[in-house]
Each structure stands twice: as structure tokens, then as C-alpha cells.
Design a protein around this motif. Structure first.
Motif, short mmCIF file in Angstrom:
data_model
loop_
_atom_site.label_atom_id
_atom_site.label_comp_id
_atom_site.label_asym_id
_atom_site.label_seq_id
_atom_site.Cartn_x
_atom_site.Cartn_y
_atom_site.Cartn_z
N LEU A 4 0.85 -1.18 0.00
CA LEU A 4 0.00 0.00 0.00
C LEU A 4 0.88 1.24 0.00
O LEU A 4 1.79 1.35 0.82
CB LEU A 4 -0.88 -0.04 1.26
N LEU A 7 -3.49 6.27 0.43
CA LEU A 7 -4.95 6.18 0.52
C LEU A 7 -5.48 7.61 0.54
O LEU A 7 -5.05 8.43 1.35
CB LEU A 7 -5.37 5.44 1.79
N ILE A 41 -10.89 3.70 8.14
CA ILE A 41 -9.71 3.59 7.29
C ILE A 41 -9.62 2.18 6.71
O ILE A 41 -9.40 1.99 5.51
CB ILE A 41 -8.42 3.95 8.07
N LEU A 42 -9.81 1.18 7.54
CA LEU A 42 -9.77 -0.20 7.07
C LEU A 42 -10.93 -0.50 6.12
O LEU A 42 -10.75 -1.20 5.12
CB LEU A 42 -9.79 -1.16 8.25
N ILE A 45 -10.03 0.96 2.67
CA ILE A 45 -9.06 0.12 1.95
C ILE A 45 -9.78 -1.09 1.35
O ILE A 45 -9.61 -1.41 0.17
CB ILE A 45 -7.91 -0.31 2.88
N SER A 46 -10.60 -1.75 2.14
CA SER A 46 -11.35 -2.91 1.66
C SER A 46 -12.31 -2.52 0.53
O SER A 46 -12.44 -3.24 -0.46
CB SER A 46 -12.15 -3.54 2.80
N LEU A 49 -10.40 -1.87 -2.73
CA LEU A 49 -9.92 -3.12 -3.33
C LEU A 49 -11.06 -3.99 -3.83
O LEU A 49 -10.82 -5.03 -4.45
CB LEU A 49 -9.08 -3.90 -2.31
N LEU A 72 -6.89 4.43 -4.01
CA LEU A 72 -5.87 3.60 -3.39
C LEU A 72 -4.73 3.44 -4.36
O LEU A 72 -4.93 3.11 -5.52
CB LEU A 72 -6.48 2.23 -3.05
N LEU A 74 -1.21 1.47 -5.12
CA LEU A 74 -0.42 0.29 -4.76
C LEU A 74 0.88 0.28 -5.51
O LEU A 74 1.00 0.82 -6.59
CB LEU A 74 -1.20 -1.00 -5.09
#
Length: 75
Positions: A4, A7, A41-42, A45-46, A49, A72, A74
Motif C-alpha cells: 500500500l 490512501l 480507514i480499514l 481500503i477494503s 480493493l 488507493l 499500490l
């Protein structure tokens, strides 16, 4: 190995406005007081993705207005 890099949140849940979180190599820990948005935040990200679709019944709790965006980056 994929890692990562960045974000960017725009009006996502408790994050009003635009917020950018940069990650470098290493281990990260998200900490803070109760209710400050650690789990958001989590979730972002999920969501970015494609791992965590948001149920239609929870949409009004996720989006703070019509212009919600999550980016996001990467490496």
C-alpha cells in the motif's frame, strides 16, 4: 509483493473533506480514541480493493454526501 502506497479519502464516512494517508515500507498500526475513524480507514481500503461491498441498507451511513471518493495507490 504488493504494498500500500497511498490512501486518499474524500467525504468517506467520518472523513469530511479530502484526506491523504501515505504509507512507506514497514508495519503500520492504526490507533486512536474511540470514535475517531480507525475502522473507517480499514473499510475504505477494503472498499477500494473491492473486498467489502457496501450493503444498500448501509449506504446512508457510509457516504457523507453525494461526492464520496476513495483512491488507493499500490506498488
Amino acid at each position: 509483493m504488493i504494498s500500500l502506497k497511498r490512501l486518499i479519502l474524500k467525504n468517506f464516512r467520518s472523513f469530511k473533506g479530502t484526506h491523504e494517508i501515505e504509507f512507506s515500507n514497514g508495519f503500520y498500526c492504526i490507533k486512536g480514541f474511540s470514535g475517531v475513524g480507525k475502522s473507517n480507514i480499514l473499510l475504505a481500503i477494503s472498499y477500494a480493493l473491492g473486498l467489502s461491498p457496501v450493503p444498500a441498507t448501509q449506504l446512508k451511513n457510509v457516504f457523507t454526501d453525494e461526492s464520496m471518493e476513495v483512491w488507493l495507490s499500490l506498488t
